[in-house]
Write an enzyme that holds these catalytic residues in place. Structure first.
Site, PDB file in Angstrom:
ATOM      1  N   ASP A 101      35.168  -3.039 -39.674  1.00 47.62           N
ATOM      2  CA  ASP A 101      36.372  -3.891 -39.672  1.00 47.62           C
ATOM      3  C   ASP A 101      37.424  -3.348 -38.717  1.00 47.62           C
ATOM      4  OD1 ASP A 101      35.152  -5.472 -41.547  1.00 47.62           O
ATOM      5  OD2 ASP A 101      36.303  -4.713 -43.259  1.00 47.62           O
ATOM      6  N   HIS A 138      31.345  -0.460 -43.477  1.00 49.59           N
ATOM      7  CA  HIS A 138      32.064  -1.697 -43.125  1.00 49.59           C
ATOM      8  C   HIS A 138      33.540  -1.452 -42.852  1.00 49.59           C
ATOM      9  CE1 HIS A 138      28.836  -4.593 -43.723  1.00 49.59           C
ATOM     10  NE2 HIS A 138      28.446  -3.855 -44.763  1.00 49.59           N
ATOM     11  N   GLU A 185      31.031 -10.762 -35.543  1.00 49.54           N
ATOM     12  CA  GLU A 185      31.586 -10.024 -34.417  1.00 49.54           C
ATOM     13  C   GLU A 185      31.691 -10.876 -33.166  1.00 49.54           C
ATOM     14  OE1 GLU A 185      27.104  -9.229 -34.298  1.00 49.54           O
ATOM     15  OE2 GLU A 185      28.648  -9.773 -35.746  1.00 49.54           O
TER      16      GLU A 185
END
Length: 432
Positions: free
Chosen positions: A323, A319, A349
């Protein structure tokens, strides 16, 4: 001696104390008011060449006078008058000081020889007490203002002069000596965008339409930056016709609070991860832009962006990298968009971009430019190999006054999924 019965009667009626000295300083006359003010009898004073035994005089700075400095002796030695000297008289057995305003002048005969010295005085003890109280209150006000970190201004409206304290100046990076005491300097310091409303607020109070002036605006610091100032003021005096004569107020530097408020407001309307508008604020701005486009009959288009195979990026790289991909996408898009364009994260997203005054063809060109921005971007990964990504973009435009943000998002969303189904990393336009 004092000559003339009428002269003596006149001196006795005066409300000021009168003491007349011979050239050797001995007292040859004093009126009733002098006896009353000094608390002595005429018999005690007549013939005396000095103060009564145990008496003394002091100046306002508490320095005790020597006999040579007593008013009568100064006039005798200098042959010059002495005007309005404030002296404190201390009598034996009395703790209180009697303050007197003393004047003395010599009288010469026809040959120019000193004939006598006339001393006049009146009690100013109450005035001195009032001055002391006012001085104490002024000091208290100064300490309060310093403790509260307040700048003070006092405007004489008739003369245009504005008295200010040191904190008013230092708040803006200046010394007290560097500032001018005019309304023009204040006006020059106020940010050009705030100047009109600052004056309007003051004028409302001057003309009696508002009780107080209370406004936050920006003032320029000596270093060129702007500080937020809370300005509060009232008219303190009006003339008989009701015209304002004096206005007083305070300045408080509220820059830190304003910056904190702005940061809180920024956080409330932006997405914490990417810095673009969050869904709620995007929807509000988009609704306003749609209404504006309808009002002025102007073009309006919308884009929907989605990172291709974003779940795979998260599963493969974690993640943290996911990010970073979203942040890189937003950074690149921001650089390619105009200031009026509205960019928001709808969730995960998925992003939306509203393009004011942009028709469908131009919106497709913007979308293609953003697609290439994403394709050229990369995010570093722990292994050292950059992670690359692509986006799919759906494009639609407003075609009817019945369209709202929901209508536009649904149309752009259908175009987006068409782009996904066509192989991703592409732009799909939905003509309606």
């Amino acid at each position: 001696m004092v000559q003339g019965v009428q002269d003596v009667e006149l001196l006795q009626k005066l409300h000021v104390g009168i003491v007349v000295h011979a050239p050797d300083a001995s007292v040859i006359f004093l009126n009733a008011r002098a006896c009353e003010l000094l608390g002595v009898s005429k018999g005690d004073m007549l013939g005396a060449q000095d103060l009564m035994p145990g008496w003394s005089l002091k100046q306002e700075d508490d320095r005790w006078l020597t006999p040579d400095e007593y008013p009568v002796n100064r006039v005798i030695s200098s042959r010059l008058p002495l005007a309005e000297q404030v002296l404190g008289v201390v009598r034996p057995g009395h703790e209180d000081v009697t303050w007197a305003m003393v004047s003395a002048f010599p009288v010469f005969d026809a040959d120019g020889a000193l004939e006598k010295v006339v001393i006049s005085f009146h009690d100013v003890s109450q005035l001195k007490h009032t001055e002391a109280v006012l001085k104490e209150r002024a000091e208290q006000l100064r300490l309060v203002l310093e403790g509260a970190d307040l700048g003070l201004w006092d405007w004489n409206i008739r003369s245009g002069e504005v008295k200010r304290n040191a904190r008013w100046a230092t708040m803006l990076g200046y010394t007290y000596e560097e500032i001018e005491h005019t309304t023009m300097q204040w006006s020059d310091f106020v940010h050009p965008d705030d100047r009109e409303r600052a004056w309007a607020s003051i004028i409302e109070v001057l003309e009696g339409r508002a009780p107080t002036h209370k406004l936050e605006y920006r003032m320029q610091h000596k270093d060129g930056s702007y500080r937020w100032i809370l300005d509060q003021a009232s008219v303190m005096q009006r003339d008989e016709a009701g015209r304002p004569v004096r206005m007083c107020g305070t300045h408080a530097d509220v820059t830190e609070r304003k910056l904190m408020e702005e940061e809180i407001a920024h956080q409330a309307r932006t997405d914490y991860l990417t810095g673009v508008f969050n869904r709620r604020h995007f929807m509000a701005l988009a609704t306003a832009e749609i209404e504006r486009a309808k009002r002025y009959d102007s073009d309006l288009s919308i884009l929907m962006l989605d990172v291709d195979r974003f779940k795979r990026i998260n599963d493969r790289h974690g993640h943290r990298v996911g990010d970073a991909v979203l942040r890189a996408l937003c950074k690149g898009c921001h650089a390619a968009l105009r200031t009026p364009d509205v960019f928001g994260r709808l969730g995960g997203e998925e992003f939306a971009i509203l393009l004011p005054e942009t028709d469908l063809e131009a919106a497709a060109e913007v979308a293609e430019r953003l697609r290439l921005v994403a394709a050229d971007a990369s995010v570093p990964e722990e292994s050292g190999r950059p992670v690359r990504f692509t986006v799919s973009i759906g494009v639609s435009a407003m075609v009817s006054d019945d369209d709202d943000i929901g209508t536009l998002l649904n149309a752009a969303d259908r175009a987006l999924y068409a782009a996904k189904n066509a192989g991703r990393n592409r732009v799909q336009v939905l003509a309606r």
